[in-house]
Design a protein around this motif. Structure first.
Motif, PDB file in Angstrom:
ATOM      1  N   ARG A 150       0.828  -1.221   0.000  1.00 43.55           N
ATOM      2  CA  ARG A 150       0.000   0.000   0.000  1.00 43.55           C
ATOM      3  C   ARG A 150       0.857   1.263   0.000  1.00 43.55           C
ATOM      4  N   GLY A 151       1.970   1.236   0.713  1.00 41.44           N
ATOM      5  CA  GLY A 151       2.838   2.406   0.733  1.00 41.44           C
ATOM      6  C   GLY A 151       3.345   2.754  -0.648  1.00 41.44           C
ATOM      7  N   PHE A 152       3.807   1.752  -1.380  1.00 44.62           N
ATOM      8  CA  PHE A 152       4.343   1.979  -2.722  1.00 44.62           C
ATOM      9  C   PHE A 152       3.282   2.535  -3.663  1.00 44.62           C
ATOM     10  N   PHE A 153       2.107   1.910  -3.710  1.00 45.67           N
ATOM     11  CA  PHE A 153       1.100   2.322  -4.675  1.00 45.67           C
ATOM     12  C   PHE A 153       0.490   3.691  -4.343  1.00 45.67           C
ATOM     13  N   THR A 154       0.266   3.963  -3.054  1.00 46.95           N
ATOM     14  CA  THR A 154      -0.302   5.269  -2.720  1.00 46.95           C
ATOM     15  C   THR A 154       0.700   6.393  -2.943  1.00 46.95           C
ATOM     16  N   SER A 155       1.986   6.080  -2.958  1.00 49.30           N
ATOM     17  CA  SER A 155       2.989   7.125  -3.184  1.00 49.30           C
ATOM     18  C   SER A 155       2.909   7.704  -4.583  1.00 49.30           C
ATOM     19  N   PHE A 156       2.252   7.010  -5.504  1.00 50.08           N
ATOM     20  CA  PHE A 156       2.146   7.517  -6.862  1.00 50.08           C
ATOM     21  C   PHE A 156       1.338   8.812  -6.914  1.00 50.08           C
ATOM     22  N   THR A 157       0.421   8.995  -5.968  1.00 51.01           N
ATOM     23  CA  THR A 157      -0.310  10.255  -5.916  1.00 51.01           C
ATOM     24  C   THR A 157       0.640  11.419  -5.661  1.00 51.01           C
ATOM     25  N   LEU A 158       1.555  11.247  -4.696  1.00 47.01           N
ATOM     26  CA  LEU A 158       2.515  12.300  -4.397  1.00 47.01           C
ATOM     27  C   LEU A 158       3.589  12.395  -5.459  1.00 47.01           C
ATOM     28  N   GLY A 159       3.911  11.265  -6.098  1.00 45.67           N
ATOM     29  CA  GLY A 159       4.815  11.330  -7.243  1.00 45.67           C
ATOM     30  C   GLY A 159       4.209  12.190  -8.342  1.00 45.67           C
ATOM     31  N   GLY A 160       2.891  12.060  -8.528  1.00 50.23           N
ATOM     32  CA  GLY A 160       2.210  12.898  -9.510  1.00 50.23           C
ATOM     33  C   GLY A 160       2.228  14.362  -9.125  1.00 50.23           C
ATOM     34  N   THR A 161       2.077  14.628  -7.824  1.00 50.49           N
ATOM     35  CA  THR A 161       2.145  16.009  -7.347  1.00 50.49           C
ATOM     36  C   THR A 161       3.503  16.626  -7.660  1.00 50.49           C
ATOM     37  N   GLN A 162       4.575  15.866  -7.402  1.00 53.10           N
ATOM     38  CA  GLN A 162       5.914  16.364  -7.718  1.00 53.10           C
ATOM     39  C   GLN A 162       6.102  16.497  -9.227  1.00 53.10           C
ATOM     40  N   GLY A 163       5.517  15.569  -9.986  1.00 53.80           N
ATOM     41  CA  GLY A 163       5.586  15.671 -11.440  1.00 53.80           C
ATOM     42  C   GLY A 163       4.901  16.928 -11.941  1.00 53.80           C
ATOM     43  N   GLY A 164       3.762  17.253 -11.334  1.00 57.62           N
ATOM     44  CA  GLY A 164       3.059  18.482 -11.707  1.00 57.62           C
ATOM     45  C   GLY A 164       3.860  19.718 -11.373  1.00 57.62           C
ATOM     46  N   GLN A 165       4.527  19.679 -10.219  1.00 56.33           N
ATOM     47  CA  GLN A 165       5.364  20.809  -9.826  1.00 56.33           C
ATOM     48  C   GLN A 165       6.556  20.942 -10.775  1.00 56.33           C
ATOM     49  N   LEU A 166       7.131  19.811 -11.173  1.00 62.29           N
ATOM     50  CA  LEU A 166       8.237  19.836 -12.129  1.00 62.29           C
ATOM     51  C   LEU A 166       7.784  20.408 -13.460  1.00 62.29           C
ATOM     52  N   LEU A 167       6.627  19.952 -13.937  1.00 64.69           N
ATOM     53  CA  LEU A 167       6.099  20.447 -15.201  1.00 64.69           C
ATOM     54  C   LEU A 167       5.839  21.945 -15.137  1.00 64.69           C
ATOM     55  N   ALA A 168       5.250  22.395 -14.019  1.00 61.80           N
ATOM     56  CA  ALA A 168       4.984  23.822 -13.850  1.00 61.80           C
ATOM     57  C   ALA A 168       6.276  24.632 -13.875  1.00 61.80           C
ATOM     58  N   THR A 169       7.309  24.115 -13.226  1.00 58.50           N
ATOM     59  CA  THR A 169       8.594  24.812 -13.193  1.00 58.50           C
ATOM     60  C   THR A 169       9.215  24.873 -14.579  1.00 58.50           C
ATOM     61  N   LEU A 170       9.182  23.754 -15.305  1.00 55.79           N
ATOM     62  CA  LEU A 170       9.762  23.724 -16.647  1.00 55.79           C
ATOM     63  C   LEU A 170       9.034  24.664 -17.601  1.00 55.79           C
ATOM     64  N   VAL A 171       7.726  24.781 -17.434  1.00 56.69           N
ATOM     65  CA  VAL A 171       6.960  25.701 -18.272  1.00 56.69           C
ATOM     66  C   VAL A 171       7.332  27.145 -17.957  1.00 56.69           C
ATOM     67  N   PHE A 172       7.592  27.420 -16.680  1.00 59.70           N
ATOM     68  CA  PHE A 172       7.877  28.794 -16.272  1.00 59.70           C
ATOM     69  C   PHE A 172       9.301  29.235 -16.600  1.00 59.70           C
ATOM     70  N   ILE A 173      10.220  28.294 -16.799  1.00 57.85           N
ATOM     71  CA  ILE A 173      11.607  28.680 -17.077  1.00 57.85           C
ATOM     72  C   ILE A 173      11.715  29.531 -18.352  1.00 57.85           C
ATOM     73  N   PRO A 174      11.171  29.089 -19.503  1.00 59.71           N
ATOM     74  CA  PRO A 174      11.256  29.962 -20.682  1.00 59.71           C
ATOM     75  C   PRO A 174      10.400  31.215 -20.543  1.00 59.71           C
TER      76      PRO A 174
END
Length: 446
Positions: A150-174
């Motif tokens: 359960r720990g591994f699979f539920t962590s994907f939600t927070l992995g997605g949150t970090q992925g969204g933050q990464l995407l937002a940062t990459l979009v804002f760089i240019p």
């Protein structure tokens, strides 16, 4: 109501949908944080007083967190009554639409004080959406996951949150590298307009999800609770308090991603916007790998020790990271930023979805997670505003901000120490309050 055959044994599909949906949802949420630190003080507030404009802009970032407890009450109630899937679809659409509207808002120069009022209104809608997003996605993945992972699979939600933050940062760089006049006129709007694509893609993905077997079984046997909040407060009040205290760990994230960004790019330090956005991008990239690794460790050694590593470690590392910013040494900032946010904070961040969710039974899980986390996150959201005040009139007292952040890590430590270990408890027995109840079916009280 019987459990659909196709809803059984879908942990991979549920985890992937939660990851992608959360990434899309939190892309919207985090582009606001970057804009609040870098753009909005000049677009929506009085430029003649830069310090006050920055303080007010950061306060609008916190407004969404104030709205989140209200959204949690509403969405938690319906999530435990109508299911996790419907709430996941609703929250994503609401986030996409409200974020798109922010990109359409007129500036202060065009409509005066109406501009920040409209900005706050859209930010409130973002907060309501975020209130139900993680709780519904976490409940979905936890209830689909194999009991021993359960720990591994539920962590994907927070992995997605970090992925969204990464995407937002990459979009804002240019975007951040545009000439000042283009950035303030139309450039900052582009990331917000892209959210309409986010809403469409997210809708398609989440509409294909099946409801969890645990919720379907709850409906088929005991039925749903008419007033989940009443049952939650009567039977799980101590765990709600633990989740509230534990959720204060999110203060580390908001201080790192918003206040530290504003501090580093201020005249006192003089780092460029683009260089600091790269620190956040690389830290989030490391977090994408660290989160599932910490979560897997928690499946073996327990939720509590891993969460404690993240909470105590973050309190220490924030001193080092903010000190590094004060030195103006970019290599040092990059190194400590990655260790602080990408590695250490990820220990608590990757474990809390399973740690909190396992405190509650199926019938009130979404309500318990939503209400508990969003009250704690509300404090974390305004931590940025408090930090701006604590830093003094010139915004350079980083040590006081670091001490403030460390103090906010104390309640999460207390919450983890006082909680029981649940990593080995069978899914059907999660949330049971006494050993005797483990052998009896749970009766629904309305």
């Amino acid at each position: 109501m019987s459990v659909p055959a196709e809803a059984v044994g879908q942990p991979n599909k549920a985890a992937a949908a939660a990851w992608i949906g959360s990434a899309l949802e939190y892309y919207d949420f985090f582009i606001y944080g970057s804009a609040a630190a870098l753009i909005f003080p000049k677009v929506f507030f009085d430029e003649s007083d830069p310090a006050t404009a920055t303080l007010l802009s950061l306060a609008t970032f916190g407004v969404a967190y104030a709205a989140r407890p209200v959204g949690a009450l509403f969405l938690g109630h319906f999530g435990d009554r109508v299911g996790r899937k419907k709430i996941m679809v609703f929250t994503l659409i609401l986030m996409g639409v409200s974020t798109f509207l922010i990109g359409c808002l007129p500036s202060r120069h065009q409509v005066g004080t109406l501009a920040p009022v409209l900005l706050v209104a859209c930010r409130v809608l973002q907060g309501i959406s975020a209130a139900g997003e993680q709780a519904s996605a976490n409940s979905m993945t936890l209830e689909h996951a194999p009991p021993h992972r359960r720990g591994f699979f539920t962590s994907f939600t927070l992995g997605g949150t970090q992925g969204g933050q990464l995407l937002a940062t990459l979009v804002f760089i240019p975007i951040a590298s545009l000439p000042e006049d283009q950035l303030l006129s139309w450039g900052w709007r582009v990331p917000f307009w892209l959210s309409i694509v986010v809403a469409v893609v997210g809708y398609v993905i989440r509409r294909r999800l099946e409801e969890t077997p645990a919720f379907a079984r709850q409906v088929a046997t005991d039925g749903v609770v008419k007033l989940p909040l009443m049952v939650l407060l009567r039977e799980h009040w101590a765990d709600v308090l633990r989740v509230i205290g534990g959720a204060l760990i999110a203060s580390v994230s908001t201080i790192f991603t918003v206040w530290a960004l504003a501090y580093a790019t201020s005249d006192a330090v003089g780092m460029s916007r683009t260089s600091m956005l790269w620190v956040g991008a690389l830290a989030n990239l490391v977090a994408l790998a660290a989160i599932p690794l910490w979560a897997t460790l928690s499946d073996r050694v327990g939720r509590r020790p891993v969460f404690l590593i993240g909470a105590v470690g973050s309190a220490i590392m924030m001193f080092l990271y903010l000190w590094a910013i004060s030195t103006g040494s970019y290599p040092l900032i990059m190194l400590l930023g990655i260790i602080t946010f990408g590695v250490v904070y990820s220990a608590a961040n990757g474990v809390w979805p399973s740690f909190y969710g396992e405190m509650f039974s199926t019938r009130v899980r979404l309500s318990g997670m939503a209400i508990g986390t969003q009250i704690g996150f509300a404090v974390a959201g305004f931590a940025v505003t408090f930090a701006a005040q604590i830093a003094g009139p010139d915004g350079t007292d980083w040590s006081s901000v670091a001490l403030f952040t460390a103090a906010l890590c104390v309640p999460p430590v207390i919450a983890a120490v006082s909680a029981r270990e649940t990593c080995k408890v069978p899914t059907e027995h999660l949330g049971e309050r006494t050993p005797a109840q483990a052998s009896q079916p749970e009766k629904v009280t309305a």
